[in-house]
Structure formats: structure tokens, C-alpha cells
Write a protein that holds these residues in place. Structure first.
Motif, PDB file in Angstrom:
ATOM      1  N   GLN A  61      50.342  53.367   3.845  1.00 52.61           N
ATOM      2  CA  GLN A  61      49.414  52.251   4.029  1.00 52.61           C
ATOM      3  C   GLN A  61      49.603  51.714   5.431  1.00 52.61           C
ATOM      4  O   GLN A  61      50.695  51.296   5.788  1.00 52.61           O
ATOM      5  N   ARG A  80      48.259  49.126   6.610  1.00 45.57           N
ATOM      6  CA  ARG A  80      48.251  47.685   6.584  1.00 45.57           C
ATOM      7  C   ARG A  80      48.224  47.330   5.116  1.00 45.57           C
ATOM      8  O   ARG A  80      47.530  47.975   4.353  1.00 45.57           O
ATOM      9  N   LYS A  81      49.003  46.346   4.722  1.00 48.36           N
ATOM     10  CA  LYS A  81      49.041  46.019   3.314  1.00 48.36           C
ATOM     11  C   LYS A  81      47.738  45.335   2.941  1.00 48.36           C
ATOM     12  O   LYS A  81      47.460  44.226   3.343  1.00 48.36           O
ATOM     13  N   TYR A 124      46.322  45.870  -0.463  1.00 51.66           N
ATOM     14  CA  TYR A 124      46.258  45.571  -1.882  1.00 51.66           C
ATOM     15  C   TYR A 124      47.101  44.336  -2.163  1.00 51.66           C
ATOM     16  O   TYR A 124      48.243  44.247  -1.732  1.00 51.66           O
ATOM     17  N   SER A 181      48.736  42.704  -4.769  1.00 54.37           N
ATOM     18  CA  SER A 181      50.047  42.650  -5.432  1.00 54.37           C
ATOM     19  C   SER A 181      50.149  43.731  -6.495  1.00 54.37           C
ATOM     20  O   SER A 181      49.159  44.309  -6.923  1.00 54.37           O
ATOM     21  N   PHE A 233      52.612  53.643  -0.594  1.00 54.80           N
ATOM     22  CA  PHE A 233      53.036  52.496   0.217  1.00 54.80           C
ATOM     23  C   PHE A 233      53.459  52.936   1.610  1.00 54.80           C
ATOM     24  O   PHE A 233      53.239  52.248   2.580  1.00 54.80           O
ATOM     25  N   GLU A 234      54.051  54.138   1.705  1.00 50.62           N
ATOM     26  CA  GLU A 234      54.552  54.579   3.007  1.00 50.62           C
ATOM     27  C   GLU A 234      53.407  54.999   3.938  1.00 50.62           C
ATOM     28  O   GLU A 234      53.591  55.119   5.126  1.00 50.62           O
ATOM     29  N   ASN A 289      44.624  57.049   0.950  1.00 50.98           N
ATOM     30  CA  ASN A 289      45.827  57.528   1.635  1.00 50.98           C
ATOM     31  C   ASN A 289      46.377  58.825   1.058  1.00 50.98           C
ATOM     32  O   ASN A 289      47.459  59.262   1.439  1.00 50.98           O
ATOM     33  N   ASP A 348      45.289  55.175  -5.358  1.00 48.77           N
ATOM     34  CA  ASP A 348      45.202  55.147  -3.900  1.00 48.77           C
ATOM     35  C   ASP A 348      44.531  56.410  -3.374  1.00 48.77           C
ATOM     36  O   ASP A 348      45.182  57.330  -2.901  1.00 48.77           O
ATOM     37  N   TYR A 353      47.503  45.265  -9.307  1.00 49.30           N
ATOM     38  CA  TYR A 353      47.381  46.714  -9.535  1.00 49.30           C
ATOM     39  C   TYR A 353      47.497  47.003 -11.031  1.00 49.30           C
ATOM     40  O   TYR A 353      46.695  47.729 -11.608  1.00 49.30           O
TER      41      TYR A 353
END
Lengths: 308, 430
Positions: free
Chosen positions: A226, A228-229, A231, A233, A223-224, A166, A163, A237
């Protein structure tokens, strides 16, 4: 002696200063190995660490670093979500400064906020991570770990995996590693890269670099952060970006694995490898990074404060 | 007794709208109108206020077609009265007030309220009404009743209508009333939590990006709808090279379209965001150097019809905070002329005769409102400017209630010395 008052970004240090940090860290590493892990270097100095975003390792690492140098350290943590108006953080800052602290260690959820706070205070500031912008002490402890392991920096091939978009760690490491002569490849899919990556060397799958890289640097999937989701799944990944035993076995003999922590087990790195990391003689440097963190932060506190 | 309404402007130059050039001449104003223009006019006597305009140029009062006056609802940021005073200081004698107040200007009563409060000022205030009720993008407003009440145009400004079918229906219906639809083009899915232009600098600074596509996909959509319906659309604050190109093509294929750009999009590019200074946090975002150049090109080749300030006042508490939490917007009325003059005339060699229509006739034509001209018989709305004088933009010099200017600390050329509105000296030494 550092040329800038504060360390807000890895770009605030030139190559000479970076070497100075790494050399000082070496001697502070020795102190951490002693029976009595404390020197009086910063006795009488007060460090305030302000964390407007949850953190365990960085906060504790700074705290231990300050204590080993005999500085007094106070911790302030607040959930940024409870501070709706920035006015409140500026008020908090003024309150803490009124207590005559000598140095601030600041982490904030939003990019640029540590720079904003630095611009209104006279004391030095060390950025402990701001939003998606910078995390200079992480990049410095990483380069220290790499140098310790390889005894060189120039020409090493490093892949930053995952990632990118982010990650403040990715930005800081990319910039610092390149400055120190490493060859950086970013391994990420389009939605985790900036719109224009034309200036980067990019691959989309870990399989493209796994056999050739010296350092496999796994980025934490944020994840915290992002918005907007995007990716699809975890399974997807795993297919292109995760480190499992099979991929580990394809790595060069003297290559290493790094991760800034905390690891999302089963996402960036498989459980079985995390278990393997506990054994001696492996090339997974995650614990070494944490150990180096204390020494590097001692070096920074010393260089920023000890000579003022 | 001194007559308030007789003014003689002597020894200066003025902008002749018919010849489209700056020529020497005295101007005599009486009963609110330009009564005479000529050489060496001398009306002696106590009843005439004489302005020695040596070194000054009289230009038509500026028309700013994109202003946030914040009243009703946010009177701590700006009011109709304070915004009007700021406008007059900037040489602006007419402005269009955007409807994102609280409540939003989507009702007949509110349009009338703004007109009434506006008529108590020395600036002509043209209310813009909402496109949709409550700016919610769900149902169109009573465009007929609002037009009759005095709305000069329709806009949901910062709350773009994402529903393409609704926009299509609005465009069709708008033809009945002939008022322009002023469109802030932004696809909200594309802009998302974005804080600045998406590009090299957003990547480096770790600030969420707003791609140019956010504007462009909406501009493209609305051009298609306007071509289909024949509606009169105006794209406000163009920011990207792709946006300029879309409007250029639409114009050449005959669409009923116009557009404007702000001084701050002409003045800055996204490298300025490295300061993390929240006064540069605006929407649409300040874009790349290439976009900045394309906006300049659009002005030069006539694609862009007007310059508008997008004066967006905000309290210190809304700006003196983290970049993420800070509000979008910069003030612009008081620096309007100077920013345009500095950027376009001083730095880019555009002739002042090319600049003035962008600030006067251009917006008047778009809104279908009275033109400000320095001509015999015309209402006397005039700004006297010193184009040789420079000044540094200082916080304490602003008379707007808000101080969030992107131009703070900059040296600008072009000082408004006097503003005359409706035949009265409303700004400057009496």
C-alpha cells in the motif's frame, strides 16, 4: 511443448497449453505421493532462483519441485531495498548467467522487472511474482486446485475478495480464470480497485455474493504494497470483506474457500476458520493449494526445460 | 580568403513568415543576417559558401522552450555545450534552459553563468529561473533581480508549487516584471508514487497510476489564480484531454494563458507502456489514446500555442533498471523536428505552414524573445530540412551525452541537413 521461451504472465499460455500444464501436474502429483519422491527428468540441469523480494512458500515450492525432478537448484535472495540502482540487479543477473544455469526463477518487488531481465537473457525464465503485475504460477496452481476439487471449470462462480489494486495474484487469477470459463466477480471497495473498473463485475461487500459463489477467493491485504494507507481500519475491513463463521455458514453446500497465503489472520479470514481448516473434510483449500503448487511448478519446469 | 559569414542557399524553398507559406527562393546571408532573398541570386566567388538546397526547405531556426541542459550539477548527463550541439543538430537555434540543476537556478550568479556558458555556444540559450528558492515551494525567488540578470521566465518545473497561497503571491508579484510563469502542473498527492498514466494499462501492468486529475486540479487552480491576478501563465507539457479543455475555456474567457505539448505526448499513448521500456517513463505520463487525440485537436484549433521537447537527458544506469527505479524523461532535441513532422504532417495531414509557427513564432511570443524569421535584415537562424527523407532513430547517431530517447528504433520523416545560426553554418556539411 510450450510456444514461448519463458512464462512471464498467464497470457503467455493459451488454453491448450494450460490444459497441458494441468495434465502434467496430475502425474507429478502422483510422484509427490510416492515413497521415493524423485524422478531423473531434469538431471544435469541447473535452476537458479533469484528472489529480490522476501518469500517463503513460493521459493520453497520451486525448490522442492526442482529437486523432485533431480535438477540442481541454487537460491539467491536479496532485499531489493539494498539494491539501490538497477545496474546492480543486471550485474547480479550477468554473474549468475556466467555460471551457465539453464533456467531462472525470478521474483522482484517491482512490476515489469522479470520481463526486463528476461529480455536480456537467453535461458528461459519463470516469473515467480513481479510487483503488482503478475504471479502466473500462483494462478495456475489455483486453477489446478479448483479443477481437482470440482472436476470442471466452465461456469463456476468465483469471487476475488479484498485488495485487488495491489495484488498480482488478483490480476493473474482474474485473467486465467476468465480464460478457463469461470465467472469472476471482484469484491472490493473503491480505493482497492483500479480507477476504471467498468470492464469488471464488481461488488463492494462479501455479503452480496456469499450465498451464490462456488469459490470464495480471499486476497491477501497487501499492507506492504500500500503506497498510502487508504483503508480506514481493520474493523471496517471486517465489516464488509472478512470471512467469519457466520458468513462461512451462509455459503453453498459444495462451495470452497481459497487464499494464496500467507493469511493475515483476523483480517481476510478469522482465526476460528483457520483452526477449522486443520480438520479433515472441510472445504477450505488453502493447504491443497500449497500441495498443488509443487506439482504445478514441477509441470512447468518440465515443460519449459525438460523438452529443450 | 573565404569569408565565414557569407552563405548562399540556392535552388531551394523557404518558409515565408509573412505569407505563411513555403515558396521557392535563394537566400543570401552576410554578416550574420539575411541580406537578400530572391530568384537566382548569384554571388560567385571564393568568399561565399554555397549550399545547394535542391529538395530542401529553409525554415526558421526552431525554438525549443523546454530543455534540461543539466549544467551545473549533472554534467555526466548533459552540459550546456553538449546540449547546444544536440539542439543545433535538431535544427534548434534557440532554447530555454529549465532551472532544475544542482544547485537550482535560483540566483543571479547562476543565471549569469548559464548566459555566459550559453553565449560560448552557437545556440541562443535563455535561462529560466526558479519560482521558489531551491525549488522548495516555500519562498519565492528574487524575481526582480533574476529578471534583470536575464531570466526569460520562471518555473519550478518538476517540483510544482503545492502551496496555493504562495503561487497567488508569486503571480501578483510577477506582473511587475512581465516574464511568463512556466508551470509543470502536478498535484503531488495525486501523483504520489505513480509511474504511468492511470487507466486500463496501468491496471493490467500493475504499475502505479498517475491520474489525469493530478494535472487537472492544478491547472484549474492556477487558471483561477491567473484570472484573479492577471498573471501571465504558461502551462507546459499538457498531457490530458481535461487539461486541454481547461486551457481552451480559460482562453475563451480571456485569461492571459498559453500552453505547449511535447512530441512524445503527441506520438504515443499508454499502450506503449506494455513494453515496460523505461524510455516511456516520463512526467507527465504518456496518457490514453483519447488524450492523445485531444492534444492533436488542441493543436488544430489553436488552443495549444507551441511544441516543446522537454529534452530530459539521463544516464543508462538511470534508465536501464526496474520501471519503478528508473528516472522520468526522454531526450528530444535531436528528434524534435522529425517527430513533429512525422506525427503531424505525414500522419495527420497538418500543413507544414501550420507546424512551423508552433516550433518558432509560438514559443518566441510566449517567452517574449527574438523571433526567428527568414526575412531581409533578420538574424540568420535557419534550418534546412529534407521533408522527403526518412531515417531510423539509432542510439549511435545521438550526439547528446544521453541516449534515453523514446523514439529509438522508430522510422521518422524529416531530416535536418544544415543548421545556420547567427549567419554561420553550425551543423551539416560545410
Amino acid at each position: 511443448m510450450l510456444s514461448k521461451k519463458s512464462i512471464l504472465s498467464v497470457d503467455d499460455l493459451d488454453t491448450g497449453e494450460i490444459m497441458q500444464v494441468l495434465e502434467s501436474a496430475d502425474s507429478f502429483m502422483d510422484i509427490s505421493r510416492r515413497e521415493i519422491k524423485k524422478v531423473p527428468t531434469l538431471r544435469g540441469k541447473t535452476v537458479a532462483s533469484l528472489f529480490f523480494e522476501p518469500s517463503t512458500r513460493t521459493r520453497i515450492s520451486f525448490e522442492i519441485a526442482a529437486k523432485r525432478l533431480s535438477a540442481d537448484i541454487v537460491n539467491f535472495s536479496a532485499q531489493a531495498s539494498s539494491l539501490l540502482k538497477g545496474e546492480t540487479i543486471m550485474d547480479t543477473l550477468r554473474t549468475i548467467l556466467s555460471m551457465q544455469v539453464d533456467l531462472l526463477v525470478i521474483r522482484h518487488r517491482d512490476s515489469g522487472t522479470v520481463k526486463l531481465m528476461d529480455s536480456v537473457v537467453n535461458v528461459p525464465v519463470i516469473n515467480a511474482g513481479d510487483g503488482k503485475h503478475q504471479h502466473p504460477t500462483q494462478a495456475l496452481l489455483d486453477i489446478y486446485t479448483i479443477k481437482n476439487h470440482f472436476n470442471r471449470l466452465e461456469g463456476l462462480k468465483v469471487a476475488l475478495v479484498g485488495d485487488y489494486i495491489n495484488s498480482r495474484v488478483a490480476r493473474s487469477c482474474q485473467s486465467l480464470f476468465e480464460k478457463m470459463g469461470l465467472e469472476v466477480t471482484i469484491v472490493a471497495p473503491a480505493m482497492l480497485l483500479p480507477e476504471d473498473w467498468s470492464g469488471f463485475k464488481v461488488e463492494h461487500s462479501i455479503d452480496r455474493i456469499i450465498e451464490d459463489t462456488d469459490i470464495l477467493y480471499m486476497l491477501r491485504m497487501q499492507f506492504e504494497r500500500q503506497d498510502r494507507k487508504l483503508y480506514p481500519s481493520v474493523r471496517e475491513y471486517n465489516r464488509y470483506l472478512s470471512l467469519d463463521m457466520k458468513r462461512l455458514s451462509r455459503m453453498k453446500k459444495d462451495s470452497v474457500v481459497m487464499h494464496p497465503g500467507p493469511v493475515n489472520r483476523g483480517i481476510e479470514i478469522y482465526d476460528e476458520i483457520m483452526e477449522l481448516a486443520k480438520e479433515k473434510g472441510n472445504n477450505i483449500l488453502i493447504d491443497e493449494q500449497v500441495t498443488a503448487g509443487v506439482a504445478v511448478r514441477m509441470a512447468l519446469l518440465y515443460l519449459v526445460l525438460g523438452q529443450s | 580568403m573565404k569569408m565565414e559569414n557569407a552563405i548562399l542557399i540556392k535552388n531551394g524553398f523557404f518558409f515565408n513568415s509573412r505569407q505563411n507559406k513555403i515558396v521557392p527562393g535563394d537566400i543570401y546571408i552576410e554578416n550574420g543576417k539575411v541580406a537578400e532573398i530572391g530568384k537566382d541570386i548569384s554571388y560567385a566567388g571564393e568568399d561565399v559558401s554555397v549550399i545547394d538546397a535542391s529538395g530542401l526547405t529553409a525554415i526558421p531556426g526552431l525554438i525549443d522552450m523546454h530543455v534540461h541542459l543539466r549544467e551545473p550539477g549533472f554534467e555526466d548527463e548533459e552540459t550546456i555545450a553538449s546540449g547546444a550541439r544536440a539542439a543545433l543538430k535538431g535544427g534548434v537555434t534557440a532554447l530555454a534552459a529549465m532551472p532544475n540543476t544542482n544547485p537550482p537556478a535560483d540566483s543571479e550568479q547562476l543565471i549569469k553563468y548559464i548566459l555566459t556558458a550559453g553565449s560560448a555556444t552557437d545556440c541562443r540559450i535563455y535561462p529560466i529561473a526558479c519560482l521558489t528558492k531551491g525549488q522548495e515551494g516555500k519562498e519565492m525567488t528574487e524575481m526582480g533581480i533574476l529578471s534583470e540578470a536575464g531570466a526569460a521566465g520562471f518555473s519550478d518545473d518538476g517540483m510544482p508549487v503545492m502551496d496555493g497561497k504562495l503561487m497567488y503571491e508569486i503571480m501578483k508579484y510577477s506582473l511587475q516584471f512581465g516574464k511568463p510563469l512556466i508551470l509543470h502542473e502536478e498535484d503531488l498527492y495525486f501523483s504520489g508514487p505513480g509511474l504511468m498514466h492511470e487507466g486500463e494499462f496501468s491496471t493490467r501492468l500493475g504499475l502505479e497510476g498517475i491520474p489525469s486529475l493530478a494535472d487537472e486540479v492544478m491547472i484549474a487552480r492556477d487558471i483561477m489564480l491567473a484570472e484573479k491576478t492577471g498573471a501571465r501563465i504558461h502551462i507546459t507539457h499538457l498531457s490530458s484531454s481535461g487539461g486541454v479543455e481547461l486551457v481552451r475555456q480559460a482562453k475563451s474567457s480571456g485569461a492571459n494563458i498559453s500552453c505547449d505539448v511535447t512530441p512524445h505526448h503527441l506520438f504515443f499513448n499508454d499502450s506503449i507502456l506494455e513494453t515496460f521500456n523505461t524510455n516511456f517513463k516520463v512526467k507527465p505520463p504518456i496518457r490514453s489514446r483519447a488524450d492523445q487525440a485531444a492534444l492533436m485537436e488542441g493543436l488544430k484549433d489553436g488552443t495549444i500555442d507551441a511544441i516543446a521537447s522537454d529534452h530530459a537527458p539521463h544516464l543508462d544506469t538511470e534508465k536501464n533498471t526496474t520501471f519503478k527505479l528508473a528516472s522520468f524523461g526522454t531526450t528530444g532535441l535531436e528528434t524534435f523536428f522529425a517527430a513533429c513532422y512525422t506525427r503531424l504532417v505525414s500522419e495527420n495531414g497538418m500543413g507544414i505552414e501550420k507546424l512551423i509557427p508552433l516550433l518558432t513564432e509560438g514559443p518566441a511570443k510566449i517567452l517574449g524573445i527574438e523571433k526567428n524569421r527568414i526575412e531581409k535584415g533578420h538574424r540568420a537562424c535557419i534550418a534546412l530540412v529534407d521533408t522527403d527523407a526518412e531515417f531510423v532513430v539509432k542510439r549511435e547517431d545521438f550526439i547528446s551525452k544521453s541516449k534515453n530517447s523514446a523514439f529509438l528504433g522508430l522510422k521518422l520523416r524529416g531530416v535536418v541537413r544544415y543548421t545556420i545560426s547567427g549567419g554561420k553554418i553550425v551543423y551539416g556539411k560545410k
